[in-house]
Scaffold this motif. Sequence first.
Motif, PDB file in Angstrom:
ATOM      1  N   GLY A  22       0.798  -1.231   0.000  1.00 42.98           N
ATOM      2  CA  GLY A  22       0.000   0.000   0.000  1.00 42.98           C
ATOM      3  C   GLY A  22       0.826   1.275   0.000  1.00 42.98           C
ATOM      4  O   GLY A  22       0.306   2.357   0.207  1.00 42.98           O
ATOM      5  N   LYS A  23       2.150   1.124  -0.235  1.00 42.29           N
ATOM      6  CA  LYS A  23       3.022   2.301  -0.222  1.00 42.29           C
ATOM      7  C   LYS A  23       3.781   2.405  -1.536  1.00 42.29           C
ATOM      8  O   LYS A  23       4.154   1.407  -2.135  1.00 42.29           O
ATOM      9  N   ARG A  24       4.010   3.661  -1.963  1.00 45.80           N
ATOM     10  CA  ARG A  24       4.863   3.924  -3.113  1.00 45.80           C
ATOM     11  C   ARG A  24       6.211   4.346  -2.554  1.00 45.80           C
ATOM     12  O   ARG A  24       6.338   5.374  -1.893  1.00 45.80           O
ATOM     13  N   LYS A  25       7.237   3.513  -2.781  1.00 48.41           N
ATOM     14  CA  LYS A  25       8.569   3.800  -2.241  1.00 48.41           C
ATOM     15  C   LYS A  25       9.457   4.288  -3.385  1.00 48.41           C
ATOM     16  O   LYS A  25       9.562   3.612  -4.409  1.00 48.41           O
ATOM     17  N   ILE A  26      10.066   5.450  -3.198  1.00 42.57           N
ATOM     18  CA  ILE A  26      10.894   6.058  -4.250  1.00 42.57           C
ATOM     19  C   ILE A  26      12.321   6.228  -3.733  1.00 42.57           C
ATOM     20  O   ILE A  26      12.529   6.723  -2.622  1.00 42.57           O
ATOM     21  N   HIS A  27      13.272   5.809  -4.561  1.00 39.44           N
ATOM     22  CA  HIS A  27      14.690   6.032  -4.231  1.00 39.44           C
ATOM     23  C   HIS A  27      15.259   7.014  -5.251  1.00 39.44           C
ATOM     24  O   HIS A  27      15.098   6.837  -6.455  1.00 39.44           O
ATOM     25  N   TYR A  40       5.309   6.981   0.212  1.00 39.68           N
ATOM     26  CA  TYR A  40       4.017   7.667   0.163  1.00 39.68           C
ATOM     27  C   TYR A  40       2.895   6.662   0.375  1.00 39.68           C
ATOM     28  O   TYR A  40       2.972   5.526  -0.103  1.00 39.68           O
ATOM     29  N   ASP A  41       1.846   7.084   1.053  1.00 40.09           N
ATOM     30  CA  ASP A  41       0.645   6.269   1.186  1.00 40.09           C
ATOM     31  C   ASP A  41      -0.076   6.297  -0.159  1.00 40.09           C
ATOM     32  O   ASP A  41      -0.362   7.363  -0.702  1.00 40.09           O
ATOM     33  N   GLU A  46      -0.022  10.879   0.834  1.00 43.57           N
ATOM     34  CA  GLU A  46       0.730  11.599   1.867  1.00 43.57           C
ATOM     35  C   GLU A  46       2.113  10.992   2.048  1.00 43.57           C
ATOM     36  O   GLU A  46       2.291   9.777   1.969  1.00 43.57           O
ATOM     37  N   LEU A  47       3.088  11.863   2.308  1.00 46.07           N
ATOM     38  CA  LEU A  47       4.457  11.422   2.570  1.00 46.07           C
ATOM     39  C   LEU A  47       4.518  10.814   3.967  1.00 46.07           C
ATOM     40  O   LEU A  47       4.107  11.441   4.938  1.00 46.07           O
ATOM     41  N   ILE A  48       5.034   9.575   4.075  1.00 47.03           N
ATOM     42  CA  ILE A  48       5.127   8.906   5.378  1.00 47.03           C
ATOM     43  C   ILE A  48       6.554   8.962   5.910  1.00 47.03           C
ATOM     44  O   ILE A  48       6.788   9.173   7.094  1.00 47.03           O
TER      45      ILE A  48
END
Length: 203
Positions: A22-27, A40-41, A46-48
Amino acid sequence: MSVQSWIDVLKSSKKTALIHDGKRKIHYLFSDGKEMAEEYDMKTDELIVRRWRNKNSFGAQGQWELEVGDPMTGPGAPPEPEVIRENFSNPVFTRKDTKTSFQWRIRNLPYPRDVFSVSVEPSERCVIIRTSNKKYYKKFSVVDLDRCLLPLDGTALSFTHANNTLIVSYKKPKEILTLEQELLKELKKLKGTGEGDADCKTQ
């Protein structure tokens, strides 16, 4: 750098995306070797979590440093030995933003609301929390505004106190809101790896 310079740096960085749980993870990998990792959720955008990592003077990777998120629960947080764990009654300072505000929470502050004063110090570019009983003092900068060379505005600041937690909010200026919307459009174009790839297309 200006807001536009910062959005250009973000856009030109090498980005990889992972959709998971359920999260968008960006590197992000920047041209100077710095790295940034964000989560992000997927439902609210929203930024977590936001972390930074620099190379040390020997060119090796340094430790990840948390900018946004809760260090107690953040994934990848190093397990601390029981011996040196912070006393649970000490104030715990964390940042957790909303869509419209930068927000900081300080837990374990059991004093009444009228003891607290929160103000900006424009010359030092920081926010200062004081208590009239001299039990707590904290000075911190709003790094997002520093990065974009935006001024600190005392009227954007507010705070509430409930359940022994002081919540300090700083209303995001329109320049930051525009930057975040622009960045989110970019991030949603990235093809993520992992489960739920279909959710990663531009909306």
